[in-house]
Each structure stands twice: as structure tokens, then as C-alpha cells.
Enzyme design. Structure first.
Site, PDB file in Angstrom:
ATOM      1  N   CYS A 178      26.429   2.798  73.518  1.00  0.00           N
ATOM      2  CA  CYS A 178      25.611   3.440  74.552  1.00  0.00           C
ATOM      3  C   CYS A 178      25.341   4.871  74.152  1.00  0.00           C
ATOM      4  O   CYS A 178      26.234   5.549  73.630  1.00  0.00           O
ATOM      5  CB  CYS A 178      26.382   3.508  75.876  1.00  0.00           C
ATOM      6  SG  CYS A 178      26.379   2.000  76.794  1.00  0.00           S
ATOM      7  N   GLU A 212      23.420  -1.034  69.340  1.00  0.00           N
ATOM      8  CA  GLU A 212      23.523  -2.300  70.052  1.00  0.00           C
ATOM      9  C   GLU A 212      22.192  -2.598  70.743  1.00  0.00           C
ATOM     10  O   GLU A 212      21.604  -1.710  71.353  1.00  0.00           O
ATOM     11  CB  GLU A 212      24.654  -2.169  71.083  1.00  0.00           C
ATOM     12  CG  GLU A 212      25.088  -3.450  71.712  1.00  0.00           C
ATOM     13  CD  GLU A 212      26.244  -3.212  72.697  1.00  0.00           C
ATOM     14  OE1 GLU A 212      27.269  -2.619  72.306  1.00  0.00           O
ATOM     15  OE2 GLU A 212      26.093  -3.609  73.865  1.00  0.00           O
TER      16      GLU A 212
HETATM   17  N1  ACO Z   1       8.648   9.918  76.354  1.00  0.00           N
HETATM   18  C1  ACO Z   1       8.102   9.794  75.127  1.00  0.00           C
HETATM   19  N2  ACO Z   1       8.829   9.924  73.975  1.00  0.00           N
HETATM   20  C2  ACO Z   1      10.144  10.174  74.090  1.00  0.00           C
HETATM   21  C3  ACO Z   1      10.771  10.314  75.356  1.00  0.00           C
HETATM   22  C4  ACO Z   1       9.961  10.182  76.523  1.00  0.00           C
HETATM   23  N3  ACO Z   1      10.478  10.331  77.758  1.00  0.00           N
HETATM   24  N4  ACO Z   1      12.072  10.569  75.162  1.00  0.00           N
HETATM   25  C5  ACO Z   1      12.269  10.577  73.820  1.00  0.00           C
HETATM   26  N5  ACO Z   1      11.102  10.331  73.168  1.00  0.00           N
HETATM   27  C6  ACO Z   1      10.886  10.247  71.721  1.00  0.00           C
HETATM   28  C7  ACO Z   1      10.014  11.389  71.247  1.00  0.00           C
HETATM   29  O1  ACO Z   1       9.383  11.009  70.055  1.00  0.00           O
HETATM   30  C8  ACO Z   1      11.066  12.463  70.985  1.00  0.00           C
HETATM   31  O2  ACO Z   1      10.641  13.441  70.086  1.00  0.00           O
HETATM   32  P1  ACO Z   1       9.703  14.673  70.610  1.00  0.00           P
HETATM   33  O3  ACO Z   1      10.348  15.250  71.834  1.00  0.00           O
HETATM   34  O4  ACO Z   1       9.711  15.596  69.445  1.00  0.00           O
HETATM   35  O5  ACO Z   1       8.377  14.059  70.900  1.00  0.00           O
HETATM   36  C9  ACO Z   1      12.153  11.652  70.353  1.00  0.00           C
HETATM   37  O6  ACO Z   1      12.150  10.422  71.066  1.00  0.00           O
HETATM   38  C10 ACO Z   1      13.524  12.299  70.388  1.00  0.00           C
HETATM   39  O7  ACO Z   1      13.744  12.861  71.659  1.00  0.00           O
HETATM   40  P2  ACO Z   1      15.063  13.703  71.952  1.00  0.00           P
HETATM   41  O8  ACO Z   1      14.693  14.935  72.719  1.00  0.00           O
HETATM   42  O9  ACO Z   1      15.828  13.893  70.709  1.00  0.00           O
HETATM   43  O10 ACO Z   1      15.862  12.666  72.871  1.00  0.00           O
HETATM   44  P3  ACO Z   1      16.618  12.949  74.259  1.00  0.00           P
HETATM   45  O11 ACO Z   1      17.593  14.054  74.116  1.00  0.00           O
HETATM   46  O12 ACO Z   1      15.632  13.055  75.345  1.00  0.00           O
HETATM   47  O13 ACO Z   1      17.486  11.608  74.387  1.00  0.00           O
HETATM   48  C11 ACO Z   1      17.834   9.376  75.106  1.00  0.00           C
HETATM   49  C12 ACO Z   1      16.985  10.317  74.220  1.00  0.00           C
HETATM   50  C13 ACO Z   1      19.296   9.507  74.728  1.00  0.00           C
HETATM   51  C14 ACO Z   1      17.410   7.927  74.879  1.00  0.00           C
HETATM   52  C15 ACO Z   1      17.587   9.796  76.579  1.00  0.00           C
HETATM   53  O14 ACO Z   1      16.256   9.529  76.916  1.00  0.00           O
HETATM   54  C16 ACO Z   1      18.494   9.120  77.589  1.00  0.00           C
HETATM   55  O15 ACO Z   1      19.658   9.475  77.722  1.00  0.00           O
HETATM   56  N6  ACO Z   1      17.948   8.135  78.337  1.00  0.00           N
HETATM   57  C17 ACO Z   1      18.687   7.457  79.390  1.00  0.00           C
HETATM   58  C18 ACO Z   1      19.736   6.535  78.824  1.00  0.00           C
HETATM   59  C19 ACO Z   1      19.157   5.539  77.820  1.00  0.00           C
HETATM   60  O16 ACO Z   1      18.156   4.887  78.074  1.00  0.00           O
HETATM   61  N7  ACO Z   1      19.823   5.423  76.656  1.00  0.00           N
HETATM   62  C20 ACO Z   1      19.463   4.490  75.602  1.00  0.00           C
HETATM   63  C21 ACO Z   1      19.923   3.105  75.986  1.00  0.00           C
HETATM   64  S1  ACO Z   1      19.937   1.997  74.598  1.00  0.00           S
HETATM   65  C22 ACO Z   1      21.507   2.154  73.963  1.00  0.00           C
HETATM   66  O17 ACO Z   1      22.334   2.798  74.560  1.00  0.00           O
HETATM   67  C23 ACO Z   1      21.859   1.456  72.675  1.00  0.00           C
END
Ligand code: ACO
Ligand code: ZN
Length: 287
Positions: free
Chosen positions: A152, A186
Site C-alpha cells: 500500500c 501489488e
Molecule cells: N491527477 C493526475 N495525475 C496525477 C495525480 C492526479 N490527481 N496524482 C498523481 N498524478 C501523476 C502525475 O503525473 C504526477 O506528476 P506531476 O504532478 O508532475 O504531474 C505523478 O503522478 C506523481 O505525482 P506525485 O506528486 O509524486 O504523487 P502524490 O504525492 O500525489 O502521491 C499517491 C500519489 C500516493 C498515489 C496519492 O495520490 C495517494 O496517496 N492516493 C490515495 C491512496 C492511493 O490511491 N494509493 C495507491 C493505491 S494502489 C497501491 O497501494 C498499490
């Protein structure tokens, strides 16, 4: 039954207060039922205990002496002031359960495991004079038969879209490299998980391919996998997704489309920080 799981999915907490932030929650999380009555749930950002009343919470803050996650600091950068702590789910059950409760508020599709024993937790923090403030984390099975290097992942909403998710993902692959293993997150990924992984995979592959190109080095997908610790399957899916698999004289070749290259260079201009592998040189996989 379906009915039961649908009832269980109804969001029960509206908001949390953590550190300096008030954050709207996204999904159901199995906090004790009485917490559903609180308009806001207070969470200590250091020990992750939760409170229904502001008074109890304030009293806790005057007594709580925890200033960082309860594990080894295995990575410490000074620019930015980012640290990673490694926590054993079998040894720090309360902290890890509280972390899972917190993260479930933002994770829809994951089952919450009360048994944290089989997992390690990697907590990413920003350091200041007060202590180490949690930004996000990922969990990882100690022994994954499927070859997963991440179970996660979460960036707390108040810190999202600033490149921290990329740091977490990159860190998970650095650990795999140090273990001499190929890894993958995962599945299934959430929508946000897929967007972030796709961005990381694309950037990493473009980087390695550009390097290889400079030294006239031809790399196969297997070679890409060895250099990056990204699985062959994730590489293949990514290359197809960005339209980088072309056919030349009847042979499949990897060619990065110019639009992808342009996006790669534009992204570099953001000057976001990255994980420095040399800071992990002393880390050994826990036994
Ligand atoms: N919309 C569009 N693109 C996005 C978005 C969004 N909301 N969020 C991330 N991205 C893409 C973009 O390309 C982004 O790069 P950019 O900002 O330069 O355009 C890139 O991903 C990296 O973004 P980060 O800022 O590094 O990622 P962030 O710190 O926002 O974390 C995460 C990403 C961990 C998935 C976050 O959105 C989160 O915690 N979400 C809720 C929990 C979740 O869904 N976790 C993944 C479940 S799957 C698993 O656990 C295996
Ligand atoms: Zn506390």
C-alpha cells in the site's frame, strides 16, 4: 455478502485534524464506532493515536514525547530534509495499526489487515526543529511470493501532487535494487496509484533509454528490467501505453515518441527532488 460490504463502505469519518492540517476524508475506515459521532477526529502526527475530543487531544500533546516514527532511520537527506524510517509490523503493532486506520481513510480498494506482522512499513517524514512529520508511507510484505515490493502507498492529501509519491515509489525500487530483486506494486492499483506509477515508470525508462542511446548501447526489455528493478510486465505495459514499441524491418524496437520526450524534458524543469541511492548504501534487508 455484497450487502454487508456495501454497508461497510459508507464513509464514517468526515474530517481529521493532523499536524497543522484539517483534512477531509475519502473512504470508510474501521475506527471504533463511537468516532463516527465526532465532527472531526484528532490524530497525533507523531504517535498516530486518535482522539474524539479536542480537550483529550490537547492533553495528549502536552504529554506525548514521540517525535519520530518508532523505528530505524534508514535514510536521511538534507536537501530536502526527508527521512525514511523502517518499522517492523510485528514489533510496532499499535503504531502500524493506527497507520493503517489513518491510511484506509484514503484507500478504497484495499482490505485492511489487522495483522500487521507480515509487513514492513516505510514512513517518509519531513524533519524540522519539532521532529519528523509524516508525509506518506508504503508497506511491504516481508516475504512476497508474488514478487511484490510494495503493498500500500499513501501520500497524505495535504502533501499530494508535489512529487512525494514519486519519492516513495522510487524508494521502493531502490530497496529492490539493494536486494538484487525485481519488484512490482501489488495489483490492482487505484486510479491515482496507476497515474503515479505510470509517470514513474515512464520517466525511469526514458532516462535509461536516453543514457543507453548516448553510449550506443542497445537494451532489451529484460536489460531494462535488470537496470531499474521494474518488472518486465510493467515495462512492457508502459512502453505500449506511451506508444514506444514500433516495428522496424519486421522487428519490434523501442522508440520513444517525440511527444513523450518533450514531456520528459518539461517535467525535468520542475526540478523535483529525487532519492539519492548513495544514502541507502548501508541499508541491509531486515532478516
Ligand atoms: N491527477 C493526475 N495525475 C496525477 C495525480 C492526479 N490527481 N496524482 C498523481 N498524478 C501523476 C502525475 O503525473 C504526477 O506528476 P506531476 O504532478 O508532475 O504531474 C505523478 O503522478 C506523481 O505525482 P506525485 O506528486 O509524486 O504523487 P502524490 O504525492 O500525489 O502521491 C499517491 C500519489 C500516493 C498515489 C496519492 O495520490 C495517494 O496517496 N492516493 C490515495 C491512496 C492511493 O490511491 N494509493 C495507491 C493505491 S494502489 C497501491 O497501494 C498499490
Ligand atoms: Zn502522540
Amino acid at each position: 455478502t455484497k450487502c454487508h460490504s456495501e454497508i461497510a463502505r459508507v464513509k464514517n469519518l468526515e474530517r481529521i485534524h493532523i499536524g497543522k492540517h484539517d483534512v477531509d476524508t475519502w473512504y470508510f475506515s474501521p475506527f471504533p464506532p463511537e468516532f463516527a459521532n465526532a465532527s472531526i477526529v484528532y490524530i497525533c502526527e507523531f504517535c498516530l493515536y486518535h482522539f474524539m475530543s479536542e480537550r483529550q487531544f490537547r492533553r495528549h500533546l502536552t504529554k506525548c514525547e514521540v517525535i519520530h516514527p518508532p523505528g530505524n532511520e534508514i535514510y536521511r537527506d538534507t536537501n530536502p530534509n526527508v527521512s525514511f524510517f523502517e518499522i517492523d509490523g510485528a514489533r510496532q503493532k499499535t503504531y502500524c495499526r493506527n497507520l493503517c486506520l489513518l491510511s484506509k481513510l484514503f484507500l478504497d480498494h484495499k482490505t485492511l489487515y489487522y495483522d500487521t506482522d507480515p509487513f514492513l512499513f516505510y514512513i517518509m517524514c519531513l524533519r524540522d526543529a519539532k521532529g519528523c512529520h509524516i508525509i506518506g508511507y508504503f508497506s511491504k510484505e516481508k516475504d512476497s511470493t508474488e514478487g511484490y515490493n510494495l503493498a500500500c502507498i499513501l501520500t497524505l492529501p495535504q502533501y499530494q501532487r508535489r512529487g512525494y509519491g514519486k519519492l516513495l515509489i522510487s524508494f521502493s525500487y531502490e530497496l529492490s535494487k539493494r536486494e538484487g530483486k525485481i519488484g512490482a506494486p501489488e495489483k490492482p492499483l487505484s486510479d491515482l496509484g496507476l497515474l503515479s506509477y505510470r509517470a514513474y515508470w515512464t520517466e525511469t525508462l526514458v532516462e535509461v533509454l536516453l543514457e543507453a542511446n548516448q553510449s550506443n548501447d542497445e537494451v532489451s526489455i529484460e536489460e531494462l528490467s535488470i537496470r531499474t528493478s521494474i518488472s518486465v510486465q510493467d515495462i512492457t505495459t508502459t512502453l505500449h501505453y506511451i506508444g514506444a514499441i514500433k516495428t522496424l524491418k519486421g522487428q519490434p524496437v523501442i522508440m520513444i515518441p517525440s511527444s513523450v520526450l518533450e514531456a520528459y524534458y518539461r517535467n525535468k524543469e520542475k526540478n523535483r527532488s529525487s532519492i539519492r541511492p548513495e544514502l541507502l548504501a548501508e541499508w541491509k534487508p531486515p532478516k
